[in-house]
Design a protein around this motif. Structure first.
Motif, mmCIF file in Angstrom:
data_model
loop_
_atom_site.group_PDB
_atom_site.id
_atom_site.type_symbol
_atom_site.label_atom_id
_atom_site.label_comp_id
_atom_site.label_asym_id
_atom_site.label_seq_id
_atom_site.Cartn_x
_atom_site.Cartn_y
_atom_site.Cartn_z
ATOM 1 N N UNK A 214 39.514 45.649 45.992
ATOM 2 C CA UNK A 214 40.217 44.404 46.265
ATOM 3 C C UNK A 214 40.638 44.282 47.720
ATOM 4 N N UNK A 215 40.447 45.316 48.491
ATOM 5 C CA UNK A 215 40.803 45.246 49.901
ATOM 6 C C UNK A 215 39.794 44.391 50.641
ATOM 7 N N UNK A 216 40.265 43.738 51.676
ATOM 8 C CA UNK A 216 39.419 42.760 52.332
ATOM 9 C C UNK A 216 38.140 43.351 52.886
ATOM 10 N N UNK B 169 36.655 41.265 47.021
ATOM 11 C CA UNK B 169 37.025 41.868 48.296
ATOM 12 C C UNK B 169 37.217 40.813 49.378
ATOM 13 N N UNK C 213 39.027 38.161 48.907
ATOM 14 C CA UNK C 213 40.326 37.539 48.742
ATOM 15 C C UNK C 213 40.521 36.763 47.458
ATOM 16 N N UNK D 206 41.405 36.293 43.566
ATOM 17 C CA UNK D 206 42.366 37.001 42.724
ATOM 18 C C UNK D 206 42.180 36.680 41.270
ATOM 19 N N UNK E 16 47.457 39.588 43.529
ATOM 20 C CA UNK E 16 48.083 39.984 44.784
ATOM 21 C C UNK E 16 49.593 40.166 44.694
ATOM 22 N N UNK F 39 44.164 25.898 46.803
ATOM 23 C CA UNK F 39 43.035 26.780 47.119
ATOM 24 C C UNK F 39 42.216 26.947 45.856
ATOM 25 N N UNK F 40 41.057 27.550 45.972
ATOM 26 C CA UNK F 40 40.271 27.779 44.769
ATOM 27 C C UNK F 40 39.840 29.221 44.667
ATOM 28 N N UNK F 41 40.693 30.125 45.178
ATOM 29 C CA UNK F 41 40.309 31.526 45.085
ATOM 30 C C UNK F 41 41.081 32.251 44.000
ATOM 31 N N UNK F 42 41.682 31.496 43.080
ATOM 32 C CA UNK F 42 42.412 32.146 42.004
ATOM 33 C C UNK F 42 41.749 31.847 40.672
ATOM 34 N N UNK G 296 31.800 29.905 47.022
ATOM 35 C CA UNK G 296 31.306 31.160 47.590
ATOM 36 C C UNK G 296 32.482 32.041 48.008
ATOM 37 N N UNK H 56 35.129 33.929 50.228
ATOM 38 C CA UNK H 56 35.751 33.518 51.483
ATOM 39 C C UNK H 56 35.194 34.356 52.607
ATOM 40 N N UNK I 138 42.063 40.927 61.490
ATOM 41 C CA UNK I 138 42.866 41.584 60.479
ATOM 42 C C UNK I 138 42.772 43.090 60.623
#
Lengths: 178, 593
Positions: free
Chosen positions: B158-160, B337, B339, B341, B391, B467-470, B576, B578, B585
């Motif tokens: 899960x780390x970037x 990875x 981002x 969740x 997260x 957002x749409x990453x959840x 897709x 992120x 970072x």
């Protein structure tokens, strides 16, 4: 100030298990989408190969008047004796204008088709997206391109935990009159 | 439902040519699994349920234990099993004279989403002669221990940048005053490529093999292997009674076909419900050849193989490629990875059928000696896996069917007793709120899920505005039969096009057959009372039974499906992973106990 109609992008994807007179449809199915006020309608091309499981993947555009409550989807079949309606489904506007879902969201929806006798006759698969109204033209180019919209410009160590910058102005700003 | 008849409909389904499961094994066969067994399972449509990862290591400021030079370090990787035993996964090479080594040798680890995989890393200073000696044979008892670190595999994923830095500690976690240095673990998926092709096949003028009707053709595509044989990689669905069929598009991942020039054997069979499918014809083409057929809009003839070489019979039947499109397919790890969740939500059944919580027979009995009841078990098993993908570890937790302090029965009350905020922190937070609620809420009834599903759908829908990453996962634990099946179906259908999956665990001894309808695994899509049909199957149901030690829990079976549901949503919405600006970072150093 509300526009008096909204533009809907409807993609007619496919249908399943279509029957005519109790027998599976062989070919030549097409779909007509129209507003419940009958102000406008659009039709897909005829699918010659799919038989009872036709695929169109065709995008139709409709202007939905503000006072309209639903759109009607009709599946037809071109037979040697003329065009016959296989089944109809009513798509209530509330299914693609959600209270919480943002405008411009791509809704994948499916409905039960019923024939003129009210019997079940297959399923229709579509996707519906409301287009952003012209007055918010600055944001209208961003039709939900997912990979870059609304994410923090500067790096955030926590994923999605903080406030997001770059949210387009029109989210939630449009008064829904449905 | 064992019967005398085979599932012919099942036999006619397409296999292997749809969006592959997200957890594709490594086709390069690093020796971690058996090629033949893998192909056997794939040919039968079953995918091994893991993703192969390669772990690479670097360290800094290691202890210097050698007198005249520096330490010669090596990393050994262990998997800690449920019983506490350590299973060695692999070792790096030995690096000479270096306290800040970057090892080359990678260690393979099978990433299984549905389990908590505890990894232990031990760094040794190799004192014995290791020149020309396989690292595997080095006896660790002869080496000097330099430090140990541990983490859960999903923490790395899960780390970037899929890298995690651990502070090394002494054996048994004792740090003392010594500074053991740090170890950085980096994970890469070993999939060959993210490319896939979507192909729509059509045939014309196929021979008729049926007596009273026409052939029922389907295609089977196989990949040729070095030994000269071929291994099936997918088959289309069966089109009944048609000598000019068009099949639904097949999606083939590059892992399945190897390379675009790899010859594929395409066979067309006539389906027979007795299992003896008759070969109509076959041909051999590579993916590149098929692309050419698409561009030229031309067909290629099938032939019947003959025992006499060079005397194959060329048939009238032809194969056409009506659609050919190359796609990029991101994996589950790619999304996570970058981002994305998984957000966990829990709903607990507070209906009277569970039994008075003060009595030991009750499903809600909290054992003073610590043995977990079925509710606690389900919460722990699912929560412990998913928490790593969430997260902020802030989970909404609700109860349904209970009579709250104000005297009314609620079908969606906050487990933490708070009137406005439903969230608790961590799996411990859920357990505490649950125990607390048992003291303050009276069990009542009836059993209704609709409100909880609507609440979860509302949260999932709201998140889309920012957002749409959840992606949301709702766990419902219940002991009983639903009172209003249709209302629940309505809520599920309304939620079916949102980024949400619903896991339902049935506890106790009730007959849960009705719940299996909600699972829709038999192909019947859920239908609401308004005529809307579920866009996708977002529900999974499993009854929880007592588990003997050592066996895989049924709850794990639920979790295995999640990466697939997540991917099918993301792919259908064309979302897709992120792309962060990685240079800006820094991967935060993580202190692990």
């Amino acid at each position: 100030m509300a526009a008096n109609s909204r533009t809907l992008e409807i993609k007619v994807i496919s249908a399943e298990n279509l029957k005519l007179d109790r027998k599976s449809v062989k070919k030549n199915a097409s779909v007509t989408v129209r507003t419940d006020t009958n102000s406008q309608f659009c039709t897909t091309d005829i699918d010659t190969e799919g038989g009872a499981y036709p695929r169109w993947n065709e995008k139709l555009v409709l202007d939905l008047p503000t006072h309209s409550k639903s759109i009607i989807v009709e599946v037809h079949c071109k037979t040697s004796s003329g065009v016959r309606t296989i089944g109809t489904a009513t798509v209530p506007a509330s299914d693609f204008v959600g209270e919480y879902v943002p405008e411009g969201y791509l809704h994948f929806l499916s409905y039960r088709l019923r024939n003129h006798k009210g019997e079940r006759n297959g399923i229709i698969n579509i996707s519906v997206r409301m287009k952003v109204p012209e007055m918010y033209a600055c944001a209208s180019s961003t039709t939900w391109s997912h990979s870059t919209m609304g994410f923090p410009a500067a790096g955030n160590k926590s994923f999605g935990g903080g406030v997001v910058t770059g949210v387009p102005v029109w989210y939630g700003a449009y008064q829904k009159n449905y | 439902m064992g019967g005398c008849f085979s599932d012919v409909r099942g036999g006619k389904e397409a296999v292997g040519g749809d969006l592959p499961r997200p957890t594709e094994p490594n086709a390069n066969n690093d020796g971690a699994h058996n090629d033949a067994i893998e192909f056997f399972y794939r040919a039968h449509g079953a995918y091994p349920l893991f993703t192969q990862l390669e772990l690479s290591f670097s360290a800094s400021k290691l202890l210097d234990l050698d007198v005249t030079s520096k330490s010669d370090p090596m990393v050994v990787v262990y998997l800690k099993k449920n019983d506490g035993k350590l299973e060695e996964l692999g070792r790096t090479e030995v690096i000479l004279n270096n306290l800040n080594p970057v090892w080359i040798q990678k260690v393979s680890a099978a990433y299984q989403f549905e389990t908590v995989q505890n990894l232990i890393f031990r760094v040794y200073d190799v004192d014995t002669q290791y020149h020309n000696v396989p690292v595997k044979t080095l006896n660790l008892r002869d080496q000097e221990f330099l430090g140990e670190g541990s983490c859960v595999l999903s923490e790395i994923v899960t780390k970037q940048n899929r890298s995690l830095t651990l502070t090394l500690k002494g054996k048994n976690g004792h740090g003392g005053l010594r500074n053991f240095g740090t170890l950085t673990v980096h994970a890469e998926e070993t999939i060959a490529s993210r490319s896939a092709v979507e192909i729509k096949f059509r045939c014309a003028h196929l021979d008729n093999k049926d007596l009273f009707s026409k052939s029922d053709p389907f295609l089977r595509i196989s990949r040729t292997v070095e030994t000269g044989g071929s291994i099936p990689i997918c088959k289309t669905e069966v089109v009944d009674n048609n000598l000019n069929p068009t099949w639904k598009p097949l999606c083939l991942n590059m892992q399945q076909f190897g390379s675009k020039d790899n010859p594929l054997v395409i066979e067309c069979f006539d389906f027979n419900s007795d299992g003896n499918h008759i070969l109509i014809g076959k041909l051999q083409k590579s993916i590149a050849d098929l692309e050419k057929l698409f561009k030229e809009k031309s067909g290629v003839n099938f032939f019947i193989p003959s025992s006499r070489a060079g005397h194959e019979k060329v048939l009238k039947g032809q194969l056409f490629v009506d659609q050919f499109c190359e796609k990029e397919q991101f994996s589950f790890v790619d999304y996570i990875s970058s981002g994305f969740e998984l957000n966990f939500m829990v709903a607990v059944d507070f209906t009277g059928s569970n039994g008075d919580p003060r009595k030991p027979e009750s499903l809600h009995y909290i054992d003073p000696y610590g043995r977990l009841n079925s509710y606690q078990q389900a919460i722990t098993e699912v929560g412990q896996v998913i928490q790593f993908y969430d997260a902020d570890k802030s989970f909404p937790a609700w109860g349904f069917g209970g009579r709250t302090a104000n005297g009314t029965v609620s079908h969606c009350f906050n487990l933490n007793g708070n009137a406005s905020e439903s969230e608790v922190v961590g799996v411990e937070g859920i357990m505490a709120a649950y125990a607390n609620a048992l003291r303050n809420v009276a069990l009542s009834g009836p059993t209704l899920f609709g409100q909880v599903v609507n609440r979860a759908a509302e949260i999932a829908a709201r998140s889309l505005s920012s957002n749409n990453n959840k992606y949301y996962v709702l766990l419902i634990i219940t002991d009983g039969i639903l009172t209003d099946l249709q209302e629940t179906k309505d809520a599920l259908v309304r939620a079916s096009n949102l980024p949400l999956s619903i896991l339902i665990v049935g506890v106790g001894n009730a007959d849960f057959k009705q719940m299996e309808i909600l699972d829709a695994d038999n192909g019947q899509r859920l239908e609401s009372s308004t005529g809307r049909i579920a866009t996708r199957d977002i529900v999974q149901f499993v009854p929880m039974r007592d588990v003997q030690s050592g066996q895989i829990s049924v709850v794990q079976g639920l979790l295995e499906e999640l990466p697939g549901q997540f991917l099918s949503y993301m792919r259908s919405m064309d979302i897709k992973p992120l792309t962060f600006n990685a240079a800006a970072q820094a991967s935060p150093a993580l202190e692990i106990l």
